[in-house]
Design a protein around this motif. Structure first.
Motif, mmCIF file in Angstrom:
data_model
loop_
_atom_site.group_PDB
_atom_site.id
_atom_site.type_symbol
_atom_site.label_atom_id
_atom_site.label_comp_id
_atom_site.label_asym_id
_atom_site.label_seq_id
_atom_site.Cartn_x
_atom_site.Cartn_y
_atom_site.Cartn_z
ATOM 1 N N UNK A 52 12.063 -2.279 0.358
ATOM 2 C CA UNK A 52 12.271 -1.818 1.735
ATOM 3 C C UNK A 52 11.733 -2.879 2.682
ATOM 4 N N UNK A 53 12.032 -2.716 3.943
ATOM 5 C CA UNK A 53 11.677 -3.722 4.959
ATOM 6 C C UNK A 53 10.218 -3.671 5.384
ATOM 7 N N UNK A 54 9.479 -2.697 4.891
ATOM 8 C CA UNK A 54 8.112 -2.457 5.328
ATOM 9 C C UNK A 54 7.097 -3.221 4.491
ATOM 10 N N UNK A 55 6.021 -3.683 5.110
ATOM 11 C CA UNK A 55 4.852 -4.150 4.371
ATOM 12 C C UNK A 55 4.147 -2.914 3.840
ATOM 13 N N UNK A 56 3.595 -3.006 2.636
ATOM 14 C CA UNK A 56 2.948 -1.844 2.013
ATOM 15 C C UNK A 56 1.658 -2.282 1.341
ATOM 16 N N UNK A 57 0.604 -1.500 1.550
ATOM 17 C CA UNK A 57 -0.628 -1.635 0.782
ATOM 18 C C UNK A 57 -0.846 -0.306 0.094
ATOM 19 N N UNK A 58 -1.103 -0.348 -1.213
ATOM 20 C CA UNK A 58 -1.320 0.866 -2.006
ATOM 21 C C UNK A 58 -2.704 0.818 -2.625
ATOM 22 N N UNK A 59 -3.424 1.924 -2.498
ATOM 23 C CA UNK A 59 -4.762 2.084 -3.063
ATOM 24 C C UNK A 59 -4.694 3.151 -4.145
ATOM 25 N N UNK A 60 -5.249 2.861 -5.318
ATOM 26 C CA UNK A 60 -5.274 3.822 -6.414
ATOM 27 C C UNK A 60 -6.529 4.682 -6.254
ATOM 28 N N UNK A 61 -6.319 5.947 -5.909
ATOM 29 C CA UNK A 61 -7.431 6.878 -5.745
ATOM 30 C C UNK A 61 -7.877 7.442 -7.092
ATOM 31 N N UNK A 62 -6.893 7.685 -7.957
ATOM 32 C CA UNK A 62 -7.194 8.324 -9.243
ATOM 33 C C UNK A 62 -6.131 7.948 -10.258
ATOM 34 N N UNK A 63 -6.515 7.767 -11.524
ATOM 35 C CA UNK A 63 -5.554 7.530 -12.596
ATOM 36 C C UNK A 63 -5.334 6.062 -12.889
ATOM 37 N N UNK A 64 -4.325 5.812 -13.711
ATOM 38 C CA UNK A 64 -3.930 4.464 -14.122
ATOM 39 C C UNK A 64 -2.447 4.300 -13.834
#
Length: 115
Positions: A52-64
Motif C-alpha cells: 500500500x502507499x502508506x508508511x507502516x511501523x508495526x510493534x509486536x505486543x504479544x506472540x511470535x
C-alpha cells in the motif's frame, strides 16, 4: 474519510472488527496524517502479502510473527518492531497467536467505516 477519531477511545467501548481468517482489528486513533490499529491473530493466522502507499511501523505486543518485507523474512517476538516503506510487499504468519500494533502514515482510508 471521517476527519479523525474521538480524542479518547476506551478499549472496552471501541468496536473490535472480525476480519475473518483468525484476524480481528480495533482502531486506536487516527486523523488524516496518522493511524494506530491493534490487530489480534489467532494461532496460525496469516496477514496476506500485500502493499500500500502508506508508511507502516508495526510493534509486536504479544506472540511470535514470521514477517516478510520485500522478500526478506525475519521472526519477530514481543517487544520487536519493523518498518515497512510505502509500496513494499509484506505479510506475516503468526504460529503462536499474538497481537500487533500497526501505525500508518497517512491513515488507511480503507479501514474507516463511513458513518
Amino acid at each position: 474519510m471521517q476527519k479523525q477519531s474521538e480524542h479518547f477511545l476506551f478499549g472496552n467501548e471501541t468496536e473490535i472488527e472480525d476480519l475473518g481468517g483468525g484476524l480481528k482489528r480495533q482502531m486506536l486513533g487516527y486523523n488524516h496524517e496518522l493511524m494506530a490499529v491493534k490487530v489480534w491473530f489467532d494461532k496460525g493466522a496469516q496477514g496476506y502479502t500485500h502493499s500500500h502507499r502508506h508508511s507502516q511501523v508495526t510493534y509486536v505486543e504479544q506472540g511470535e510473527f514470521h514477517f516478510s518485507i520485500g522478500g526478506e523474512t525475519k521472526i519477530l517476538k514481543a517487544g520487536d518492531s519493523c518498518l515497512i516503506p510505502p509500496h513494499v510487499e509484506h505479510g506475516a504468519i503468526c504460529p503462536t497467536g499474538g497481537i500487533l500494533i500497526d501505525t500508518f502514515s497517512p491513515a488507511r482510508e480503507d479501514f474507516i467505516k463511513e458513518s
